[in-house]
Design an enzyme around this catalytic site. Structure first.
Site, PDB file in Angstrom:
ATOM      1  CG  ASP A 175      -0.389  -0.030   2.521  1.00  0.00           C
ATOM      2  OD1 ASP A 175       0.855  -0.150   2.624  1.00  0.00           O
ATOM      3  OD2 ASP A 175      -1.144   0.061   3.513  1.00  0.00           O
ATOM      4  CB  SER A 176       4.586   1.684  -0.229  1.00  0.00           C
ATOM      5  OG  SER A 176       4.784   0.558  -1.058  1.00  0.00           O
ATOM      6  CD  GLU A 191       0.745  -1.689   8.176  1.00  0.00           C
ATOM      7  OE1 GLU A 191       0.465  -0.955   9.148  1.00  0.00           O
ATOM      8  OE2 GLU A 191       1.159  -1.246   7.076  1.00  0.00           O
ATOM      9  CE  LYS A 231       3.058  -5.728   3.826  1.00  0.00           C
ATOM     10  NZ  LYS A 231       2.573  -4.701   4.799  1.00  0.00           N
ATOM     11  CD  GLU A 272       8.057  -0.538   7.444  1.00  0.00           C
ATOM     12  OE1 GLU A 272       7.097  -1.255   7.090  1.00  0.00           O
ATOM     13  OE2 GLU A 272       8.237   0.624   7.017  1.00  0.00           O
ATOM     14  CG  ASP A 312       0.370  -3.940   2.238  1.00  0.00           C
ATOM     15  OD1 ASP A 312       0.204  -4.657   3.234  1.00  0.00           O
ATOM     16  OD2 ASP A 312       1.207  -3.015   2.177  1.00  0.00           O
TER      17      ASP A 312
END
Ligand code: KIV
Length: 270
Positions: free
Chosen positions: A55-56, A126, A124, A192, A94
């Site tokens: 999602d960057s 978080e 993915k 990260e 993501d």
């Protein structure tokens, strides 16, 4: 040991979450983001076995300031484009902010969209121990999950962009989170921005691979953002990034030359 993973030329065969997991201790796992068909083709053809539609992309290709505004529709659209460009790599999508933080049903529906519409191989998510129920639910429904702990870009409003796990308590919590994710069934965990010694401890404690970003050299793999690695980006580049090429000045120069030649009637040649 690598039988079933590599073609005779040395490149990886079509990756699955199970194969990525089995690479721990056998082969370091290069991972890179891709955002569309073009970038996916480059990454896959380089033989990189794990492609993350991060999602960057909110910052790198959509022009947002953070990942927070990125929507499910945007992510599914980009994931489908990446999947069209990939032959062998595992495609991980993501899950964007607020697509999985609500009910388990809502999260399952959204993860399912990535598999059905986006043609992703995995998603993915978080977060640590608080995501255990969700991960178990997704895995039980046949959706492989890549965990992500440490600095969580979707939580920057609370934590800021700073290294995590620097105190004994927060380091202990990250180790517990990693173990909880493994227990819940993730096939690998992104670490990260955590200290290298902590990443080393977590890597040693887990049976699944760790994929580091700003987490030192001891992880089982590394992930970078496509535009950072190639020196293509317009925004801030974190200090841990190594630019493997510096393409921005080359692009700028090519475009300036094109403009000049068109304006001077030098292109096309008569
Ligand atoms: O969104 C992303 O690109 C990521 C990686 C950098 C881990 O989450």
């Amino acid at each position: 040991m690598m039988f079933g993973f590599l073609r005779s030329g040395g490149e990886f065969m079509k990756m699955t979450a199970v194969k990525i997991k089995a690479l721990k201790g056998v082969h370091k796992i290069a991972t890179l983001t891709a955002y569309d068909y073009l970038t996916a083709r480059y990454v896959d053809e380089a033989g990189i076995p794990l492609v993350l539609v991060g999602d960057s992309l909110g910052m790198t290709v959509l022009g947002y300031e953070t990942t927070l505004p990125v929507t499910m529709d945007e992510m599914v659209h980009h994931t489908a484009a990446v999947a069209r460009g990939v032959k062998d790599a595992l495609v991980v999508a993501d899950m964007p902010f607020m697509s999985y933080q609500g009910t388990l049903e809502h999260a399952l529906e959204n993860a399912g969209r990535f598999i059905k519409e986006g043609r992703a191989d995995a998603v993915k998510i978080e977060g640590g121990a608080m995501r255990v129920d969700l991960i178990e639910r997704l895995v039980a429904n046949g959706i492989p999950v890549l965990g992500h702990i440490g600095l969580l870009p979707q939580s920057v409003k609370e934590t800021g962009f700073r290294m995590q796990g620097k105190t004994d308590d927060s380091a202990r919590k990250l180790i517990d989170d990693a173990l909880a994710l493994e227990q819940a069934g993730v096939f690998a965990v992104v670490l990260e921005c955590v200290p290298a010694e902590l990443a080393q401890k977590i890597t040693a404690a887990l049976k699944v691979p760790t994929i580091g970003i700003g987490a030192g050299p001891h992880c089982d793999g590394q992930v970078l953002v496509f535009t950072d690695l190639l020196g293509l980006g317009h925004g801030h580049v974190p200090g841990f990034v190594k630019k493997f090429a510096d393409l921005k000045p080359q692009i700028e120069s090519a475009l300036a030359t094109y403009k000049k030649e068109v304006e001077a009637s030098a292109f096309p040649e008569r």
